[in-house]
Design a protein around this motif. Sequence first.
Motif, PDB file in Angstrom:
ATOM      1  N   ASP A  25     -45.747   8.384  -5.345  1.00 43.87           N
ATOM      2  CA  ASP A  25     -47.001   8.866  -5.906  1.00 43.87           C
ATOM      3  C   ASP A  25     -47.198  10.331  -5.530  1.00 43.87           C
ATOM      4  OD1 ASP A  25     -49.443   8.716  -7.264  1.00 43.87           O
ATOM      5  OD2 ASP A  25     -50.513   8.271  -5.404  1.00 43.87           O
ATOM      6  N   PHE A  26     -47.277  11.198  -6.527  1.00 46.26           N
ATOM      7  CA  PHE A  26     -47.455  12.630  -6.312  1.00 46.26           C
ATOM      8  C   PHE A  26     -48.676  13.134  -7.053  1.00 46.26           C
ATOM      9  CE2 PHE A  26     -42.819  12.153  -6.082  1.00 46.26           C
ATOM     10  CZ  PHE A  26     -42.561  12.765  -4.871  1.00 46.26           C
ATOM     11  N   ASP A  27     -49.367  14.052  -6.443  1.00 43.78           N
ATOM     12  CA  ASP A  27     -50.422  14.837  -7.059  1.00 43.78           C
ATOM     13  C   ASP A  27     -49.799  16.212  -7.297  1.00 43.78           C
ATOM     14  OD1 ASP A  27     -52.655  16.818  -6.955  1.00 43.78           O
ATOM     15  OD2 ASP A  27     -53.855  15.021  -6.672  1.00 43.78           O
ATOM     16  N   LEU A  28     -50.335  17.001  -8.191  1.00 42.43           N
ATOM     17  CA  LEU A  28     -49.790  18.338  -8.400  1.00 42.43           C
ATOM     18  C   LEU A  28     -49.906  19.206  -7.155  1.00 42.43           C
ATOM     19  CD1 LEU A  28     -50.911  19.194 -12.037  1.00 42.43           C
ATOM     20  CD2 LEU A  28     -48.618  18.618 -11.224  1.00 42.43           C
ATOM     21  N   LEU A  29     -50.842  18.875  -6.276  1.00 40.70           N
ATOM     22  CA  LEU A  29     -51.030  19.649  -5.046  1.00 40.70           C
ATOM     23  C   LEU A  29     -50.334  19.035  -3.836  1.00 40.70           C
ATOM     24  CD1 LEU A  29     -54.783  20.615  -5.457  1.00 40.70           C
ATOM     25  CD2 LEU A  29     -52.765  21.971  -6.006  1.00 40.70           C
ATOM     26  N   THR A  30     -49.659  17.893  -4.031  1.00 50.56           N
ATOM     27  CA  THR A  30     -48.929  17.269  -2.935  1.00 50.56           C
ATOM     28  C   THR A  30     -47.905  18.251  -2.390  1.00 50.56           C
ATOM     29  OG1 THR A  30     -49.191  15.059  -3.882  1.00 50.56           O
ATOM     30  CG2 THR A  30     -47.395  15.354  -2.325  1.00 50.56           C
ATOM     31  N   LEU A  31     -47.840  18.358  -1.072  1.00 52.35           N
ATOM     32  CA  LEU A  31     -46.892  19.268  -0.430  1.00 52.35           C
ATOM     33  C   LEU A  31     -45.590  18.535  -0.148  1.00 52.35           C
ATOM     34  CD1 LEU A  31     -49.328  21.001   2.064  1.00 52.35           C
ATOM     35  CD2 LEU A  31     -48.506  21.870  -0.136  1.00 52.35           C
ATOM     36  N   VAL A  32     -44.487  19.163  -0.489  1.00 48.28           N
ATOM     37  CA  VAL A  32     -43.164  18.578  -0.326  1.00 48.28           C
ATOM     38  C   VAL A  32     -42.353  19.489   0.599  1.00 48.28           C
ATOM     39  CG1 VAL A  32     -41.129  17.728  -1.529  1.00 48.28           C
ATOM     40  CG2 VAL A  32     -43.329  17.712  -2.695  1.00 48.28           C
ATOM     41  N   ARG A  33     -41.655  18.880   1.565  1.00 48.82           N
ATOM     42  CA  ARG A  33     -40.855  19.654   2.521  1.00 48.82           C
ATOM     43  C   ARG A  33     -39.514  18.961   2.741  1.00 48.82           C
ATOM     44  NH1 ARG A  33     -42.182  23.201   6.839  1.00 48.82           N
ATOM     45  NH2 ARG A  33     -44.372  22.735   6.563  1.00 48.82           N
ATOM     46  N   ALA A  34     -38.450  19.763   2.773  1.00 48.96           N
ATOM     47  CA  ALA A  34     -37.119  19.234   3.048  1.00 48.96           C
ATOM     48  C   ALA A  34     -37.056  18.732   4.481  1.00 48.96           C
ATOM     49  CB  ALA A  34     -36.071  20.308   2.808  1.00 48.96           C
ATOM     50  N   THR A  35     -36.363  17.630   4.680  1.00 46.19           N
ATOM     51  CA  THR A  35     -36.232  17.047   6.016  1.00 46.19           C
ATOM     52  C   THR A  35     -35.040  17.623   6.768  1.00 46.19           C
ATOM     53  OG1 THR A  35     -34.846  15.239   5.213  1.00 46.19           O
ATOM     54  CG2 THR A  35     -37.238  14.855   5.278  1.00 46.19           C
ATOM     55  N   GLY A  36     -34.100  18.200   6.047  1.00 43.95           N
ATOM     56  CA  GLY A  36     -32.890  18.706   6.676  1.00 43.95           C
ATOM     57  C   GLY A  36     -31.797  17.648   6.782  1.00 43.95           C
ATOM     58  N   ARG A  37     -32.140  16.421   6.439  1.00 41.78           N
ATOM     59  CA  ARG A  37     -31.141  15.351   6.444  1.00 41.78           C
ATOM     60  C   ARG A  37     -30.267  15.477   5.203  1.00 41.78           C
ATOM     61  NH1 ARG A  37     -34.393  10.009   6.945  1.00 41.78           N
ATOM     62  NH2 ARG A  37     -36.258  11.235   7.049  1.00 41.78           N
ATOM     63  N   GLY A  38     -29.030  15.176   5.354  1.00 44.38           N
ATOM     64  CA  GLY A  38     -28.112  15.212   4.218  1.00 44.38           C
ATOM     65  C   GLY A  38     -28.441  14.124   3.217  1.00 44.38           C
ATOM     66  N   THR A  39     -28.056  14.340   2.008  1.00 46.34           N
ATOM     67  CA  THR A  39     -28.252  13.316   0.978  1.00 46.34           C
ATOM     68  C   THR A  39     -27.046  12.386   1.000  1.00 46.34           C
ATOM     69  OG1 THR A  39     -27.257  14.759  -0.667  1.00 46.34           O
ATOM     70  CG2 THR A  39     -29.645  14.837  -0.455  1.00 46.34           C
ATOM     71  N   HIS A  40     -27.253  11.168   0.565  1.00 50.61           N
ATOM     72  CA  HIS A  40     -26.208  10.152   0.620  1.00 50.61           C
ATOM     73  C   HIS A  40     -25.444  10.027  -0.686  1.00 50.61           C
ATOM     74  CE1 HIS A  40     -27.778   9.009   4.457  1.00 50.61           C
ATOM     75  NE2 HIS A  40     -28.970   8.799   3.934  1.00 50.61           N
ATOM     76  N   GLY A  41     -25.275  11.096  -1.369  1.00 44.02           N
ATOM     77  CA  GLY A  41     -24.549  11.037  -2.623  1.00 44.02           C
ATOM     78  C   GLY A  41     -24.593  12.371  -3.326  1.00 44.02           C
ATOM     79  N   TYR A  42     -24.096  12.379  -4.496  1.00 47.60           N
ATOM     80  CA  TYR A  42     -24.027  13.589  -5.297  1.00 47.60           C
ATOM     81  C   TYR A  42     -25.406  13.979  -5.829  1.00 47.60           C
ATOM     82  CZ  TYR A  42     -23.076  16.585  -9.263  1.00 47.60           C
ATOM     83  OH  TYR A  42     -23.100  17.620 -10.152  1.00 47.60           O
ATOM     84  N   LEU A  43     -25.754  15.243  -5.650  1.00 46.47           N
ATOM     85  CA  LEU A  43     -26.982  15.772  -6.245  1.00 46.47           C
ATOM     86  C   LEU A  43     -26.600  16.634  -7.431  1.00 46.47           C
ATOM     87  CD1 LEU A  43     -29.157  16.992  -3.241  1.00 46.47           C
ATOM     88  CD2 LEU A  43     -29.453  14.954  -4.614  1.00 46.47           C
ATOM     89  N   ASP A  44     -27.265  16.427  -8.547  1.00 45.15           N
ATOM     90  CA  ASP A  44     -26.988  17.298  -9.679  1.00 45.15           C
ATOM     91  C   ASP A  44     -27.668  18.647  -9.437  1.00 45.15           C
ATOM     92  OD1 ASP A  44     -29.680  17.150 -10.571  1.00 45.15           O
ATOM     93  OD2 ASP A  44     -29.248  15.367 -11.738  1.00 45.15           O
ATOM     94  N   PRO A  45     -27.384  19.644 -10.248  1.00 36.20           N
ATOM     95  CA  PRO A  45     -27.934  20.988 -10.020  1.00 36.20           C
ATOM     96  C   PRO A  45     -29.466  21.032  -9.992  1.00 36.20           C
ATOM     97  CG  PRO A  45     -26.133  21.093 -11.599  1.00 36.20           C
ATOM     98  CD  PRO A  45     -26.404  19.639 -11.327  1.00 36.20           C
ATOM     99  N   ASP A  46     -30.126  20.202 -10.783  1.00 36.73           N
ATOM    100  CA  ASP A  46     -31.593  20.206 -10.787  1.00 36.73           C
ATOM    101  C   ASP A  46     -32.146  19.690  -9.461  1.00 36.73           C
ATOM    102  OD1 ASP A  46     -32.333  21.200 -13.464  1.00 36.73           O
ATOM    103  OD2 ASP A  46     -31.196  19.454 -14.136  1.00 36.73           O
ATOM    104  N   HIS A  47     -31.562  18.626  -8.931  1.00 32.90           N
ATOM    105  CA  HIS A  47     -31.993  18.114  -7.629  1.00 32.90           C
ATOM    106  C   HIS A  47     -31.756  19.167  -6.540  1.00 32.90           C
ATOM    107  CE1 HIS A  47     -31.687  14.072  -9.541  1.00 32.90           C
ATOM    108  NE2 HIS A  47     -32.690  13.812  -8.718  1.00 32.90           N
ATOM    109  N   SER A  48     -30.590  19.812  -6.589  1.00 35.39           N
ATOM    110  CA  SER A  48     -30.263  20.832  -5.592  1.00 35.39           C
ATOM    111  C   SER A  48     -31.235  22.002  -5.655  1.00 35.39           C
ATOM    112  CB  SER A  48     -28.834  21.337  -5.805  1.00 35.39           C
ATOM    113  OG  SER A  48     -27.911  20.295  -5.635  1.00 35.39           O
ATOM    114  N   GLN A  49     -31.579  22.421  -6.862  1.00 35.46           N
ATOM    115  CA  GLN A  49     -32.523  23.529  -7.029  1.00 35.46           C
ATOM    116  C   GLN A  49     -33.903  23.152  -6.484  1.00 35.46           C
ATOM    117  OE1 GLN A  49     -33.184  24.709 -11.104  1.00 35.46           O
ATOM    118  NE2 GLN A  49     -34.083  26.667 -10.502  1.00 35.46           N
TER     119      GLN A  49
END
Length: 115
Positions: A25-49
Amino acid sequence: MLDDEAGRLIRPYTVCGGRTRPTSDFDLLTLVRATGRGTHGYLDPDHSQVLLLCRDATPVAEIAAHVRLPATVTKVLLSDLVDCGAVTVSAPPDPDVDPDRHLLEAVLHGLRTRL
């Protein structure tokens, strides 16, 4: 893929595999922050961006603007990143709390220099 004159050459629904609803559940004002944990699979370019934009706490609306995708598509991409543990979300700031005057002045200054 982007072409500056034509805009995005790939339809937004293909970016998120045809999914139209985020799993989180996201609001347009929800704050998102990277955890620094690696992803468990392939990320496409949009996910990476999107993930790169989350180094600091960033609102969903700002991420959508930077990647030039509709907010709904951006929320689906962010949900994927939440599901794999790459990002965390926090509630938007409480609107009943008076904003920091210095922050508002900095935003105003930034807007004036861009216009």
